[in-house]
Write a protein that holds these residues in place. Sequence first.
Motif, PDB file in Angstrom:
ATOM      1  N   SER A   1       0.764  -1.230  -0.164  1.00 41.83           N
ATOM      2  CA  SER A   1      -0.140   0.028   0.057  1.00 41.83           C
ATOM      3  C   SER A   1       0.943   1.317   0.100  1.00 41.83           C
ATOM      4  CB  SER A   1      -0.835   0.180   1.149  1.00 41.83           C
ATOM      5  OG  SER A   1      -1.879  -0.876   1.124  1.00 41.83           O
ATOM      6  N   CYS A   2       2.190   1.185   0.785  1.00 39.64           N
ATOM      7  CA  CYS A   2       2.666   2.597   0.995  1.00 39.64           C
ATOM      8  C   CYS A   2       4.271   2.363   0.516  1.00 39.64           C
ATOM      9  CB  CYS A   2       2.482   3.043   2.388  1.00 39.64           C
ATOM     10  SG  CYS A   2       3.021   1.853   3.620  1.00 39.64           S
ATOM     11  N   GLY A   3       4.576   1.240   0.342  1.00 35.88           N
ATOM     12  CA  GLY A   3       5.816   0.948   0.234  1.00 35.88           C
ATOM     13  C   GLY A   3       6.990   0.997   1.431  1.00 35.88           C
ATOM     14  N   SER A   4       6.465   1.140   2.504  1.00 33.79           N
ATOM     15  CA  SER A   4       7.228   1.176   3.713  1.00 33.79           C
ATOM     16  C   SER A   4       8.098  -0.324   3.929  1.00 33.79           C
ATOM     17  CB  SER A   4       6.448   1.039   4.802  1.00 33.79           C
ATOM     18  OG  SER A   4       7.153   1.021   6.130  1.00 33.79           O
ATOM     19  N   HIS A   5       9.163  -0.138   4.199  1.00 31.33           N
ATOM     20  CA  HIS A   5      10.095  -1.557   4.481  1.00 31.33           C
ATOM     21  C   HIS A   5       9.999  -1.863   6.150  1.00 31.33           C
ATOM     22  CE1 HIS A   5      11.794  -1.998   0.627  1.00 31.33           C
ATOM     23  NE2 HIS A   5      11.878  -0.736   0.548  1.00 31.33           N
ATOM     24  N   LYS A   6       9.287  -1.214   6.824  1.00 29.22           N
ATOM     25  CA  LYS A   6       9.224  -1.400   8.228  1.00 29.22           C
ATOM     26  C   LYS A   6       7.742  -2.448   8.375  1.00 29.22           C
ATOM     27  CE  LYS A   6      11.539   2.618  10.026  1.00 29.22           C
ATOM     28  NZ  LYS A   6      11.556   3.975  10.854  1.00 29.22           N
ATOM     29  N   VAL A   7       8.099  -3.368   8.184  1.00 33.27           N
ATOM     30  CA  VAL A   7       7.076  -4.389   8.270  1.00 33.27           C
ATOM     31  C   VAL A   7       7.409  -5.402   9.399  1.00 33.27           C
ATOM     32  CG1 VAL A   7       6.213  -6.278   7.057  1.00 33.27           C
ATOM     33  CG2 VAL A   7       6.918  -4.203   5.769  1.00 33.27           C
ATOM     34  N   GLU A   8       6.349  -5.946  10.063  1.00 32.69           N
ATOM     35  CA  GLU A   8       6.534  -7.003  10.922  1.00 32.69           C
ATOM     36  C   GLU A   8       5.401  -7.910  10.851  1.00 32.69           C
ATOM     37  OE1 GLU A   8       8.851  -6.857  13.382  1.00 32.69           O
ATOM     38  OE2 GLU A   8       9.488  -4.927  12.799  1.00 32.69           O
ATOM     39  N   LYS A   9       5.706  -9.094  11.468  1.00 36.76           N
ATOM     40  CA  LYS A   9       4.610 -10.288  11.586  1.00 36.76           C
ATOM     41  C   LYS A   9       3.501  -9.813  12.334  1.00 36.76           C
ATOM     42  CE  LYS A   9       8.175 -13.390  11.806  1.00 36.76           C
ATOM     43  NZ  LYS A   9       8.741 -14.613  12.279  1.00 36.76           N
ATOM     44  N   ALA A  10       2.214 -10.107  11.995  1.00 35.36           N
ATOM     45  CA  ALA A  10       1.164  -9.853  12.689  1.00 35.36           C
ATOM     46  C   ALA A  10       0.601 -11.368  13.168  1.00 35.36           C
ATOM     47  CB  ALA A  10      -0.018  -9.030  12.255  1.00 35.36           C
ATOM     48  N   LEU A  11       0.142 -11.239  14.558  1.00 29.80           N
ATOM     49  CA  LEU A  11      -0.521 -12.551  14.716  1.00 29.80           C
ATOM     50  C   LEU A  11      -1.539 -13.088  13.911  1.00 29.80           C
ATOM     51  CD1 LEU A  11      -0.252 -12.519  18.742  1.00 29.80           C
ATOM     52  CD2 LEU A  11       1.125 -13.837  17.027  1.00 29.80           C
ATOM     53  N   MET A  12      -1.718 -14.500  13.504  1.00 27.40           N
ATOM     54  CA  MET A  12      -2.776 -15.007  12.814  1.00 27.40           C
ATOM     55  C   MET A  12      -3.632 -15.817  13.728  1.00 27.40           C
ATOM     56  SD  MET A  12      -1.065 -15.854   9.130  1.00 27.40           S
ATOM     57  CE  MET A  12      -2.454 -16.510   8.702  1.00 27.40           C
ATOM     58  N   ALA A  13      -4.860 -15.743  13.569  1.00 29.69           N
ATOM     59  CA  ALA A  13      -5.804 -16.755  14.301  1.00 29.69           C
ATOM     60  C   ALA A  13      -5.871 -17.866  13.389  1.00 29.69           C
ATOM     61  CB  ALA A  13      -7.051 -16.170  14.529  1.00 29.69           C
ATOM     62  N   PRO A  14      -5.575 -19.264  13.808  1.00 28.58           N
ATOM     63  CA  PRO A  14      -5.832 -20.219  13.183  1.00 28.58           C
ATOM     64  C   PRO A  14      -7.173 -20.629  12.386  1.00 28.58           C
ATOM     65  CG  PRO A  14      -5.648 -20.875  15.305  1.00 28.58           C
ATOM     66  CD  PRO A  14      -5.519 -19.479  15.471  1.00 28.58           C
ATOM     67  N   ALA A  15      -7.248 -21.064  11.231  1.00 31.19           N
ATOM     68  CA  ALA A  15      -8.445 -21.433  10.821  1.00 31.19           C
ATOM     69  C   ALA A  15      -9.240 -22.270  11.332  1.00 31.19           C
ATOM     70  CB  ALA A  15      -8.090 -21.728   9.030  1.00 31.19           C
ATOM     71  N   VAL A  16     -10.321 -22.207  11.687  1.00 34.15           N
ATOM     72  CA  VAL A  16     -11.157 -23.493  12.304  1.00 34.15           C
ATOM     73  C   VAL A  16     -12.259 -23.535  11.483  1.00 34.15           C
ATOM     74  CG1 VAL A  16     -12.378 -23.998  14.427  1.00 34.15           C
ATOM     75  CG2 VAL A  16     -10.303 -22.645  14.635  1.00 34.15           C
ATOM     76  N   SER A  17     -12.448 -24.910  11.294  1.00 38.22           N
ATOM     77  CA  SER A  17     -13.837 -25.285  10.756  1.00 38.22           C
ATOM     78  C   SER A  17     -14.680 -26.116  11.313  1.00 38.22           C
ATOM     79  CB  SER A  17     -13.412 -25.858   9.130  1.00 38.22           C
ATOM     80  OG  SER A  17     -12.666 -27.183   9.432  1.00 38.22           O
ATOM     81  N   THR A  18     -15.976 -26.096  10.856  1.00 38.62           N
ATOM     82  CA  THR A  18     -16.972 -27.153  11.612  1.00 38.62           C
ATOM     83  C   THR A  18     -16.625 -28.437  10.842  1.00 38.62           C
ATOM     84  OG1 THR A  18     -18.755 -26.586  10.276  1.00 38.62           O
ATOM     85  CG2 THR A  18     -18.564 -24.931  12.218  1.00 38.62           C
ATOM     86  N   ALA A  19     -17.267 -29.568  11.539  1.00 35.36           N
ATOM     87  CA  ALA A  19     -17.148 -30.756  10.838  1.00 35.36           C
ATOM     88  C   ALA A  19     -17.765 -30.934   9.677  1.00 35.36           C
ATOM     89  CB  ALA A  19     -17.986 -31.874  11.746  1.00 35.36           C
ATOM     90  N   ARG A  20     -19.056 -29.976   9.479  1.00 34.30           N
ATOM     91  CA  ARG A  20     -19.851 -30.035   8.100  1.00 34.30           C
ATOM     92  C   ARG A  20     -19.032 -29.470   7.074  1.00 34.30           C
ATOM     93  NH1 ARG A  20     -25.459 -30.545   7.048  1.00 34.30           N
ATOM     94  NH2 ARG A  20     -25.931 -29.623   5.092  1.00 34.30           N
TER      95      ARG A  20
END
Length: 141
Positions: A37-56
Amino acid sequence: MIRFSLICENEHEFEGWFRSNGDFDTQKKRGFVDCPSCGSHKVEKALMAPAVSTARKQETIALAMGEAQKQAMAQLKAMAEKVRENADYVGDKFAEEARKIHFGETDARGIYGEATLEEAKGLAEDGVDFMPIPVFPDDRN
């Protein structure tokens, strides 16, 4: 490949695919990771929530997979099993044990367990390297 949620200094969120945590770190140090979006090189990892799916939903996904996807899932499951076989299960003490290892308070070893989102954020802020491993419906600790 690992998909990371990333965020730049201007709080633009985006995703990136890397071979490993180390690959991300190397590319970041060399200035190869920048915000689309802005070209900034100051990038960090953000936390991701795991993908959870129902049995169906899982049944729908399973039925939609072709042979290549089934093989990839089998390989991913085998990798997760190998990680667990070669690591100590620490249950809900994961964050505490990971910090002890990171800060040299205990011998370095592979561990796995559970952590809350807040604990994971704290580990990331402390610079502790960790990665979620996939959990499959038939996994047993």
